[in-house]
Design a protein around this motif. Structure first.
Motif, mmCIF file in Angstrom:
data_model
loop_
_atom_site.group_PDB
_atom_site.id
_atom_site.type_symbol
_atom_site.label_atom_id
_atom_site.label_comp_id
_atom_site.label_asym_id
_atom_site.label_seq_id
_atom_site.Cartn_x
_atom_site.Cartn_y
_atom_site.Cartn_z
ATOM 1 N N GLY A 264 -3.250 9.817 6.659
ATOM 2 C CA GLY A 264 -4.266 10.867 6.707
ATOM 3 C C GLY A 264 -5.186 10.973 5.502
ATOM 4 N N GLY A 265 -4.875 10.286 4.398
ATOM 5 C CA GLY A 265 -5.660 10.460 3.173
ATOM 6 C C GLY A 265 -7.021 9.779 3.225
ATOM 7 N N PHE A 266 -7.932 10.282 2.417
ATOM 8 C CA PHE A 266 -9.253 9.668 2.273
ATOM 9 C C PHE A 266 -9.993 9.531 3.597
ATOM 10 N N LEU A 267 -9.864 10.552 4.431
ATOM 11 C CA LEU A 267 -10.589 10.551 5.706
ATOM 12 C C LEU A 267 -11.473 11.787 5.830
ATOM 13 N N SER A 268 -11.891 12.349 4.700
ATOM 14 C CA SER A 268 -12.800 13.494 4.777
ATOM 15 C C SER A 268 -14.229 12.990 4.835
ATOM 16 N N ALA A 269 -14.894 13.315 5.946
ATOM 17 C CA ALA A 269 -16.307 12.927 6.067
ATOM 18 C C ALA A 269 -17.135 13.783 5.113
ATOM 19 N N GLY A 270 -18.240 13.266 4.690
ATOM 20 C CA GLY A 270 -19.089 14.033 3.780
ATOM 21 C C GLY A 270 -20.397 13.324 3.546
ATOM 22 N N VAL A 271 -21.000 13.684 2.444
ATOM 23 C CA VAL A 271 -22.338 13.175 2.144
ATOM 24 C C VAL A 271 -22.279 11.776 1.522
ATOM 25 N N GLY A 272 -21.062 11.248 1.389
ATOM 26 C CA GLY A 272 -20.917 9.886 0.852
ATOM 27 C C GLY A 272 -19.988 9.869 -0.349
ATOM 28 N N PHE A 273 -19.399 8.697 -0.622
ATOM 29 C CA PHE A 273 -18.542 8.613 -1.812
ATOM 30 C C PHE A 273 -19.409 8.382 -3.038
ATOM 31 N N GLY A 274 -18.906 8.850 -4.174
ATOM 32 C CA GLY A 274 -19.654 8.676 -5.424
ATOM 33 C C GLY A 274 -18.710 8.354 -6.559
ATOM 34 N N GLY A 275 -19.186 8.607 -7.771
ATOM 35 C CA GLY A 275 -18.372 8.295 -8.947
ATOM 36 C C GLY A 275 -18.753 6.949 -9.521
ATOM 37 N N PRO A 276 -18.260 6.688 -10.715
ATOM 38 C CA PRO A 276 -18.681 5.466 -11.395
ATOM 39 C C PRO A 276 -17.980 4.205 -10.915
ATOM 40 N N ARG A 277 -16.971 4.309 -10.034
ATOM 41 C CA ARG A 277 -16.144 3.136 -9.793
ATOM 42 C C ARG A 277 -16.162 2.550 -8.390
ATOM 43 N N LEU A 278 -16.133 3.415 -7.371
ATOM 44 C CA LEU A 278 -15.937 2.873 -6.020
ATOM 45 C C LEU A 278 -17.024 1.863 -5.639
ATOM 46 N N GLN A 279 -18.275 2.278 -5.777
ATOM 47 C CA GLN A 279 -19.362 1.370 -5.383
ATOM 48 C C GLN A 279 -19.362 0.109 -6.256
ATOM 49 N N LYS A 280 -19.135 0.317 -7.543
ATOM 50 C CA LYS A 280 -19.127 -0.820 -8.476
ATOM 51 C C LYS A 280 -18.063 -1.846 -8.056
ATOM 52 N N ASP A 281 -16.892 -1.351 -7.684
ATOM 53 C CA ASP A 281 -15.826 -2.277 -7.322
ATOM 54 C C ASP A 281 -16.064 -2.949 -5.972
ATOM 55 N N VAL A 282 -16.665 -2.226 -5.028
ATOM 56 C CA VAL A 282 -16.980 -2.862 -3.738
ATOM 57 C C VAL A 282 -17.975 -4.001 -3.980
ATOM 58 N N LEU A 283 -18.980 -3.728 -4.805
ATOM 59 C CA LEU A 283 -19.992 -4.767 -5.065
ATOM 60 C C LEU A 283 -19.395 -5.924 -5.850
ATOM 61 N N CYS A 284 -18.477 -5.602 -6.738
ATOM 62 C CA CYS A 284 -17.794 -6.642 -7.515
ATOM 63 C C CYS A 284 -16.978 -7.539 -6.564
#
Ligand code: UGA
Length: 461
Positions: A264-284
């Motif tokens: 059940g974790g990390f399934l909250s819909a919203g305006v998008g994920f943010g923070g300094p790490r998630l996007q950076k690591d996906v792109l990495c």
């Protein structure tokens, strides 16, 4: 006595070493950094990293077995285990620009380790060098090459990525889901892994300490964040379909997450994920796929970021189209600028992107966040405004932000936004009064009863 040194007194190294020192009183821990102001802050009553419980941990062991110092060479030379926990931002230019991590700090840390160890040692003692920062898979190879090139010291590189989340660092470090240690499958490699395992065994149950190869450990860190991001993008992609069909994303997430295999974790819909790490690591991760000849996998991971961008721009479009296709000259209250509740960090925050979109359409944005300083809010919104026509005001509370506004956007899931007196908010707003809930925190039914026009991500309109 085992001596540990950590290069980098930042957001990861500082808390991780403080907890290690707390739990291992017989180990001497030195955290070193090249930034004098940062060292001074760690030695003061105003720590440079704000994490619940961190002050007490640092107070308990600073001056006992924890020191924070600028004397990099001496502490590195003395240590049996050297953690390297330096920044690896995304490259701003050159090969892999905007995707590959910039390993400049990493490389200079490797050179410091090599030089310090070589100058002080006969070579009899084996220094364990621990990769703590998130790095692309096979970075240890580069580290080894630098250490070998300097000669004169025996060393073994292991990977021990950190998994704590911002805002819960101390809790996560004291009670981690797992600790991951990757090393070479050689006698020296196994013994280095064992040395680190023995340190964690002071407080982490044995069955939570996972050991793998070096490459698996390096890749697991980036993959773990990519999986988290992917879950958020998955539920957000479903939220768009919910809005189009009348389904409710919270119900769907509960039903899907109720399957034990999904969780059940990390399934909250919203305006998008943010923070300094998630996007950076996906792109990495996508970049690593590209560089290693698997472009199809790279494309898959890039879509996780693409859906996140879609979710943010979709939200802005919804605000503008609902408010009669323009927000030019209209006041829009923005509640929440931080990338998640519990932190004052706005790096990579979707709220900043939403402000950019609204300002670009000429809105007057009035921002309030309980933990983001006024100075920070001004800096973020000024950067977001660019050459746009809109204007920005930073409010002292949610009611001030909403006073006279045509619309109100909730962009961080702070508890206080659930508990607002929405009748009072409504009374202060223009008519029709719009609420756009980007985090699904408001009681939609109750707000509609009051008279608001409410849009909530993934909810029936
Ligand atoms: C993340 C990981 O959760 C940590 O395990 C990892 O160690 C850390 O990155 C790191 O690499 O240093 P963090 O960036 O602090 O931690 O933030 P998260 O709690 O993961 O939240 C990231 C974003 O996803 C936030 O904007 C949050 O609001 C959003 N999110 C999260 C959702 O939109 N929906 C969810 O269900 C969960």
């Amino acid at each position: 006595m085992v001596k540990i040194c950590c290069i980098g007194a930042g957001y990861v190294g500082g808390p991780a070493m403080a907890v290690l020192a707390l739990k291992c009183p017989a180990i001497e821990v030195a955290v070193v950094d090249v930034s004098r102001p940062r060292i001074d802050a760690w030695n003061s009553d105003r720590l440079p990293v704000l994490e619940p419980g961190l002050d007490a941990v640092v107070r308990a062991c600073r001056g006992r077995n924890l020191s924070i110092s600028a004397d990099v060479d001496r502490h590195v030379a003395d240590a049996d285990i050297v953690f390297v926990s330096v920044n690896t931002p995304t490259k701003a230019s050159g090969l892999g620009e905007g995707r590959a991590p910039d390993l400049a700090y990493w490389e200079s840390a490797a050179r410091v380790v090599a030089a310090a160890a070589a100058s002080s040692r006969s070579g009899a003692k084996n220094t364990v060098v621990v990769e703590k920062s998130a790095v692309p898979v096979r970075t240890a190879e580069a580290m080894e090459r630098i250490l070998v090139a300097h000669g004169g010291c025996a060393f073994e590189v292991v990977s021990n990525p950190e998994f704590f989340a911002e805002g819960t660092a101390v809790r996560d470090l004291l009670c981690p889901d797992r600790v991951l240690i990757g090393g070479r499958d050689t006698d020296a490699g196994r013994s280095a892994v064992r040395a680190l395992r023995d340190v964690y065994a002071h407080w982490v149950p044995e069955d939570r300490i996972l050991t793998t190869s070096l490459w698996s450990a390096e890749l697991s860190k980036v993959a773990a964040n990519a999986f988290l991001a992917q879950r958020v993008s998955s539920v957000n992609a479903i939220s768009a379909l919910c809005e189009a069909t009348g389904a409710d994303v919270s119900d769907v997430a509960r039903a899907v997450g109720g399957d034990g295999r999904v969780g059940g974790g990390f399934l909250s819909a919203g305006v998008g994920f943010g923070g300094p790490r998630l996007q950076k690591d996906v792109l990495c991760l996508a970049y690593a796929c590209e560089c290693n000849g698997v472009p199809e996998a790279a494309e898959y991971w890039r879509q996780v970021v693409a859906v996140n961008e879609y979710q943010k721009s979709r939200f802005v479009r919804r605000v503008v189209s609902s408010m009669f296709s323009t927000v030019a000259g209209k006041k829009v209250a923005v509640l929440g600028l931080a990338f998640k509740k519990g932190v004052g960090d706005t790096r990579g925050s979707p709220a900043v992107d939403v402000c950019r979109g609204l300002l670009g359409d000429g809105a007057h944005v009035s921002v309030y966040d309980p933990m983001v300083s006024e100075k920070q809010a001004r800096r973020d919104t000024a950067a977001a405004a660019g050459k746009g026509k809109g204007a920005v005001h930073v409010a002292r509370d949610a009611y001030e932000a909403a006073q006279g506004a045509h619309g109100l956007c909730v962009l961080t899931e702070w508890d206080e936004f659930r508990a607002l007196d929405y009748r009072r908010v409504f009374d202060g707003m223009q008519r029709p009064a719009f609420v756009f809930d980007g985090r699904n925190v408001v009681d939609v039914g109750k707000l509609r009863e009051i008279g608001f026009v409410v849009y909530a991500v993934g909810k029936p309109l």
